[in-house]
Design an enzyme around this catalytic site. Structure first.
Site, mmCIF file in Angstrom:
data_model
loop_
_atom_site.group_PDB
_atom_site.id
_atom_site.type_symbol
_atom_site.label_atom_id
_atom_site.label_comp_id
_atom_site.label_asym_id
_atom_site.label_seq_id
_atom_site.Cartn_x
_atom_site.Cartn_y
_atom_site.Cartn_z
ATOM 1 N N CYS B 94 0.820 -1.207 0.000
ATOM 2 C CA CYS B 94 0.000 0.000 0.000
ATOM 3 C C CYS B 94 0.858 1.263 0.000
ATOM 4 O O CYS B 94 1.628 1.474 -0.909
ATOM 5 C CB CYS B 94 -0.955 -0.061 1.187
ATOM 6 S SG CYS B 94 -2.543 0.652 0.808
ATOM 7 N N ARG B 127 -11.348 6.060 -5.345
ATOM 8 C CA ARG B 127 -10.684 5.247 -4.352
ATOM 9 C C ARG B 127 -10.987 3.785 -4.658
ATOM 10 O O ARG B 127 -12.136 3.436 -4.937
ATOM 11 C CB ARG B 127 -11.183 5.623 -2.959
ATOM 12 C CG ARG B 127 -10.255 5.148 -1.879
ATOM 13 C CD ARG B 127 -10.495 5.811 -0.534
ATOM 14 N NE ARG B 127 -9.601 5.176 0.428
ATOM 15 C CZ ARG B 127 -8.352 5.560 0.666
ATOM 16 N NH1 ARG B 127 -7.855 6.613 0.039
ATOM 17 N NH2 ARG B 127 -7.584 4.904 1.518
ATOM 18 N N HIS B 191 -3.589 -4.769 0.935
ATOM 19 C CA HIS B 191 -3.117 -4.056 2.119
ATOM 20 C C HIS B 191 -3.122 -4.938 3.362
ATOM 21 O O HIS B 191 -3.605 -6.061 3.361
ATOM 22 C CB HIS B 191 -3.893 -2.746 2.302
ATOM 23 C CG HIS B 191 -5.179 -2.851 3.071
ATOM 24 N ND1 HIS B 191 -5.918 -1.745 3.381
ATOM 25 C CD2 HIS B 191 -5.860 -3.903 3.579
ATOM 26 C CE1 HIS B 191 -6.978 -2.124 4.067
ATOM 27 N NE2 HIS B 191 -6.983 -3.410 4.195
#
Lengths: 415, 234
Positions: B94, B127, B191
């Site tokens: 990430c 996003r 992530h």
């Protein structure tokens, strides 16, 4: 407004209609078995009168309670404490967005006081709508990051929401993020509520330097942000008020964290003129809240429900749970957050030595986590099988939001 | 590899630890110990010097401010650069993944990265939040990857590096490719505890660090987890 003129009597016509329709919708929702009516009524009311929340709040003295964890319980405790003064409207079902506030106030009719639990994201909006006398801020930690604001950003939103407002703040002196947000307020009462979870506040939100912690104290190594001197604190089972007087608090709710929530409730109520000695007996009458900490008996098993929605909440739950067979249940539906990464922020080793069962939609994520954590466990595919897998006696259930609701439904929505 | 044990270094947990990032360190250590390999884990705070004698370095996720700060401090420190030059492995997720490139976007401006690999990151139109799955580069000999992504960035790979995988679900770098693989460095937008669902990547890092092949473990639970998550996006 004269003292016998309640809020509803002074409502504009549109707000009166909205209030009436809102209450009807909530009643219909309950009658139809579609819900508890704590959201739908407010939703419809706000469609008719967008300012309905302001109209319903006008004329009441309001306290708001917000934070990542403990806000439902603290709201209930605060409402109980405020009951010393008179009737209190409150959203005790945990419906903590403006629709829920609107429903709660509409349903309550005219009360001189209101205590409202507020979702962290809505604090600014609800402060504007309700002009609260007091805002209580409990803690900030990571919670469902796939949709929630990151912790520092949330602290910053709170800070902006509080700056320049004519409201008193009651805030947790032990959470650096809360202190940073609250210290812009004109007047603050600090409560030493504790902070078991430190991992979202090692970096100063003011200057980016490291935050040092020593024996319960904390300070930024780069700027003047440091733990304020608390006016309220805990001493064993007692809450100590600003005059140094000890009040023995006997709660039906478990854990140190709930004694800290009681201290916050007393500090908020004190701002309205409630004496701690008068409020303490009422706090002892508060039992479970929307099933949290509820106990049920099934097939000779005494089952207690503990809700844990995020890493900080899990640490608190391990502290409260007895050393008996323990069922962990994890889902990752919308209200839970879709991401299970937080499992690795929690150290499950306090469960060593207890028989551990796991279930829920995301039991496999939990299985891998426990294996790496060295905690033995048994996977079961339903709550009934969990009961069958343990001997008669006690069972502690620790579950996240929808997993908790699922099990509570199996226990006939125990409360 | 250092003489006695596998040394795993978690870089700046005070800055780069948004969501379960500790998991990768715990999983690597567990997989090594299950094979009888001694392990040492080190967490290095951002106001401490980074050791250059580690075997596997971990970079986690972070918010914009801490990410930018981490880049500045690592650039001054040079410990990670030295370790990689002497053959250490790096697993970066990430925000940590973006750091290995030449530049990234944080707090409204372009920031200089660590310039370890030929890639750069900027801000995407939306996003990317949700399940991420992909087919790994064949040379890596890995099964399909599965993870959860939550980032606003898009990453552009230069000519000198290869993607970790081709995206089958989710966004990754740009909707087509996901992550990066070059030498002993793996970067990914999966992530948090990405190794929980991808133990084979963990074993790849351990084999790079030790120079030996990893014997299989009883991966019944991770396998059930993988199958469940991959079935959920099929």
């Amino acid at each position: 407004m004269t003292s016998n003129t309640g809020p509803n009597k002074s409502l504009p016509l549109r707000a009166k209609v909205a209030t009436s329709v809102s209450k009807t919708a909530a009643a219909l929702s309950r009658a139809a078995g579609r819900g508890d009516g704590s959201v739908i009524g407010g939703w419809i009311g706000l469609k008719i009168d967008p300012d309905l929340l302001s109209h319903l709040a006008a004329g009441r003295r309001v306290a708001l309670v917000s934070g990542t964890n403990g806000k439902t319980t603290t709201t209930r405790l605060t409402a109980a404490a405020m009951g010393v003064l008179g009737d209190v409207a409150t959203n005790s079902l945990g419906a903590n967005m403006p629709t829920g506030h609107t429903s709660a106030l509409a349903r309550a009719g005219h009360t001189p006081y209101a205590v409202l639990e507020v979702d962290e994201h809505y604090l600014d909006q609800v402060i504007t709508a309700t002009s609260p006398h007091v805002v209580a801020l409990l803690n900030l930690s990571r919670d469902q990051l796939d949709r929630a604001k990151e912790v520092a950003m949330m602290a910053s939103l709170w800070r902006d929401a509080l700056r320049g407002r004519d409201t008193h703040v009651v805030a947790n002196a032990d959470d650096p993020m809360v202190v940073w947000a609250a210290r812009v307020a004109d007047s603050v009462t600090w409560v030493a509520s504790g902070q078991r979870w430190h991992d979202d506040s090692w970096v100063c939100p003011e200057c980016g330097a490291h935050i040092e912690r020593v024996d319960g104290d904390w300070y930024c190594t780069g700027c003047d942000l440091r733990r304020p001197v608390p006016q309220w604190r805990l001493d064993g089972d007692a809450v100590v008020d600003p005059f140094g007087e000890h009040h023995l608090v006997t709660l039906q709710l478990p854990g140190r964290v709930n004694r800290a929530n009681a201290a916050t409730a007393l500090a908020v109520a004190a701002q309205f003129g409630v004496r701690a000695a008068d409020a303490v007996p009422r706090l002892g009458q508060v039992t479970s809240i929307a099933g949290r900490y509820a106990t049920a008996v099934r097939d000779e098993r005494t089952i207690r429900l503990l809700l844990a929605k995020n890493p900080a909440g899990w640490l608190e739950a391990f502290d409260m749970a007895e050393h008996v067979p323990t069922l962990l249940s994890i889902n990752a539906r919308d209200p839970d957050g879709l991401d299970t990464s937080w499992l690795y922020d929690v150290d499950f080793s306090p469960l060593h030595g207890r028989p551990v069962l796991i279930t829920g939609d995301r039991a496999m994520d939990l299985a891998v986590r426990l294996e790496v954590n060295g905690v033995s466990f048994t996977h079961v595919t339903s709550f009934a099988r969990a009961l069958a897998a343990i001997p008669p006696g006690r069972l502690e259930v620790i579950a996240n939001y929808t997993a908790f609701q699922d099990i509570r439904a199996e226990l006939d929505r125990v409360n | 590899m250092s003489t006695e044990s596998v040394r795993i270094v978690w870089v700046y947990p005070d800055l780069l630890s948004t969501y379960g990032d500790r998991g990768n360190m715990l999983i690597l250590a567990w997989r090594a110990r299950m094979r009888g390999m001694p392990v040492e884990t080190v967490e290095v705070r951002s106001d401490e010097r980074l050791p250059d004698q580690g075997d596997i370095y971990l970079l986690g996720g972070g918010e914009d401010g801490p990410q930018a700060l981490a880049a500045q401090r690592m650039t001054l420190d040079r410990g990670l650069h030295r370790a990689l030059e002497s053959g250490a492995a790096l697993f970066a997720v990430c925000a940590g993944y973006q750091l290995v490139g030449s530049s990234f976007f944080a707090k409204g401006e372009m920031c200089a990265g660590l310039d370890l690999l030929d890639l750069s990151s900027d801000r995407g139109p939306t996003r990317a939040v949700g399940e991420l799955a992909g087919t790994p580069a064949p040379d890596l000999g890995l099964p399909p990857i599965t993870g959860f992504e939550n980032h606003g960035g898009r990453t552009h790979l230069g000519a000198g590096v290869r993607p970790l995988a081709r995206v089958t679900t989710g966004v990754g770098n740009d909707g087509a490719s996901e992550g990066v693989w070059q030498g002993k460095i793996v970067g990914t937008y999966m992530h948090g505890p990405a190794l929980a669902r991808n133990p084979a990547i963990g074993d790849l890092l351990l084999s790079w660090a030790t120079g030996s092949t990893m014997e299989p473990l009883d991966d019944a639970w991770p396998t059930r987890l993988r199958n469940e998550r991959l079935a959920a996006v099929r």
